[in-house]
Design a protein around this motif. Sequence first.
Motif, PDB file in Angstrom:
ATOM      1  N   LEU B  25     -19.822  36.312 -20.997  1.00 42.01           N
ATOM      2  CA  LEU B  25     -20.085  35.753 -22.315  1.00 42.01           C
ATOM      3  C   LEU B  25     -18.811  35.874 -23.131  1.00 42.01           C
ATOM      4  O   LEU B  25     -18.158  36.912 -23.108  1.00 42.01           O
ATOM      5  N   PHE B  28     -19.547  34.551 -28.495  1.00 37.44           N
ATOM      6  CA  PHE B  28     -20.782  33.819 -28.746  1.00 37.44           C
ATOM      7  C   PHE B  28     -21.327  34.170 -30.121  1.00 37.44           C
ATOM      8  O   PHE B  28     -21.577  35.338 -30.411  1.00 37.44           O
ATOM      9  N   MET B 213     -25.230  25.996 -23.393  1.00 38.85           N
ATOM     10  CA  MET B 213     -24.188  26.933 -22.985  1.00 38.85           C
ATOM     11  C   MET B 213     -23.521  26.485 -21.708  1.00 38.85           C
ATOM     12  O   MET B 213     -24.149  25.876 -20.846  1.00 38.85           O
ATOM     13  N   GLN B 217     -19.983  30.241 -22.877  1.00 37.05           N
ATOM     14  CA  GLN B 217     -19.722  29.799 -24.248  1.00 37.05           C
ATOM     15  C   GLN B 217     -20.777  28.833 -24.736  1.00 37.05           C
ATOM     16  O   GLN B 217     -21.391  28.118 -23.952  1.00 37.05           O
ATOM     17  N   LEU B 218     -20.968  28.830 -26.059  1.00 39.15           N
ATOM     18  CA  LEU B 218     -21.910  27.909 -26.676  1.00 39.15           C
ATOM     19  C   LEU B 218     -21.176  26.601 -26.941  1.00 39.15           C
ATOM     20  O   LEU B 218     -20.233  26.557 -27.723  1.00 39.15           O
TER      21      LEU B 218
END
Lengths: 267, 356
Positions: B25, B28, B213, B217-218
Amino acid sequence: MKSRIFSATRYLILGLGLIFFIFPVAAAIEFSLRSYGNKGHTFANYSWIFQQEDFFTNITISLKLAVLSAVITLITVVPAVTFLHLEGQRYKRIFEFLAILPLVVPVVSLAIGAQKAMPTFIQNSQYELAFFYVIIAIPYTFQSLNVGLTSIPLKTLVEASRSLGASFGKTVTAVIVPAIRSAINAAIFLAVTLSFGEFTLTSLLHWETFPVWITRVSQGNVLGSIALSMFSLIGAWSLLILVQSLQNVQKQRRAKSQVEEIEEVLT
Amino acid sequence: MSSKKADIKVNLENLSRHYGSVAALQDFSLEMTTGEMVSLLGPSGCGKTTVLRILGGLDPNHQGKIFVDGEDITGLPSDKRNMGMVFQAYSLFPNMTVAENVEYGLRVRKINHEVRRKKSMELLEMVHLSHRGNAYPNQLSGGQQQRVALARALAISPKVLLLDEPLSALDAQVRVQIREEIRRIQLETETTTLFVTHDQEEAMSVSDRVGVMNAGQLEQIDSPAVLYNKPKTAFVASFVGVTNRIPAEIDGKGRVRVLNQKIDLSKNSRSAQEGEKVMALVRPENLTLADEFDSESKPGLVITKSFLGPLTKLGVDLGTENLVYINMTSQEARKIEVGNRVALKITSEELMVANG
Ligand SMILES: Nc1ncnc2c1ncn2[C@@H]1O[C@H](COP(=O)(O)OP(=O)(O)O)[C@@H](O)[C@H]1O
Ligand SMILES: [Mg+2]
């Protein structure tokens, strides 16, 4: 038709098995009831057991050690294996290997090594044996718990319980232990039976427990020694049956609530 | 809109999580308003579960901050966060009955027996399982078990409800039924909910907003309609809804040549050089059949025809790698048969492109 032949075969095999199993026991019992000089059957060999003054002392010691081993297993091995499953998946292989070592290491070196490693105040007490029994039982207790813990989604259950607000301790007592109860029962049962019957290590360390005592006193009385073996065998069976029936009571309680539940749905 | 700020229930700030050198992640951030249902959508391994576990307090080894009701809860352990979770795998306590499972969170909080009973009956009613209170989990179907898990999570009146692909182990029909049930209950109880799924239809059908996502990452978070109609990246465009990938070429001046037409490149599209071979991303409803085979369309052979009620979907072979799908009203489609030759035209005014 086919199933009838099948079930007949089944009973035949069962019957043969029973004969194979019962015959030596029956023969031994018969033998233990004989008297010296062939003067008919008698309970003399059994009453001889109880006349031995150390009988009760030794059986009590063995029972105490068995219970102590079970308790130590419960408070050390059970949490350790649980922890291994939760946090140590990476090291699981290594621990699985370590857990079978007590089977591989000769009892003599185990006895001497472990004896040396014990703090002196424990070395002087017969209760030190319980620690050795726990170690000797580890290959079996570890495996039993391992299987039990693998059969449930342990990590998810713990996380579910924690997210619902339970502490780790509460999670262990309310969720994990009940979920692997039968594996824990099996581990305790193994610890008890192994400690109760352990001979080699005990006699190497010059302690006297029930099995060691049996060996010693029966050297002078052949019929008496058979009677003793029968006595311990029947004792062990009674213990087994007791544990089984306790478990059955539990199961019945569970089944009862399931029947109620089905009735509830039907009405 | 001055109350807007006060309405923020959850605020995740720059969350990151690394496993060794692998970033599960990266940076985020997400805000959720009270009572909102947000879905995180993305392919397997993109970090959805990681977000959920960090918010639920099950993964303390992360960077970034977590605020709930304006309070920093970053260091709080899971049992102090009051968040209900429903997991992908079955997670009911096997030794407890359904009712005992639902009551567990309240029992831990030492709520008295009668209040507990009442609450669990209420919740079991809500998930239509009030008649199974005395059953054990292994006597229930998968769908029933997940409904009990939902009731159990709601019993503690959670600040946030966290759902990690709760439907993925169920069969299709049950899945649709339960996701609607989840949405109904979420709206009834006004529970702020974070729902993780890899199924775009699932995410799009029950959420206020969907966050897509990709690789930790978003990429974009928006309402389902905006996400569908105005995707910000090629990844979002191809992950959400059905998208044809049609070979195309950049024509300079911000245009793309595709199916013998020249169409403006969407300003969201990445920059590309003249002559570069790309894939144009075209929705089936943005294609139409041309009236004649002219130089402004592309001919092909109808290979499949699927009747979908009011709509019909045609699969057309344009000589490219995949069939190109086109939607039309079933009325229009009546005169077209499999094996017909047709000509396709693009109706949209701008296009996104992806790497060829
Ligand atoms: N315990 C772990 N050890 C190493 N890598 C992990 C672990 N958990 C997750 N990952 C990695 O982190 C990434 C994100 O995982 P996850 O959040 O579970 O994805 P998703 O839920 O979207 O499928 C994946 O690439 C996965 O391989
Ligand atoms: Mg996941």
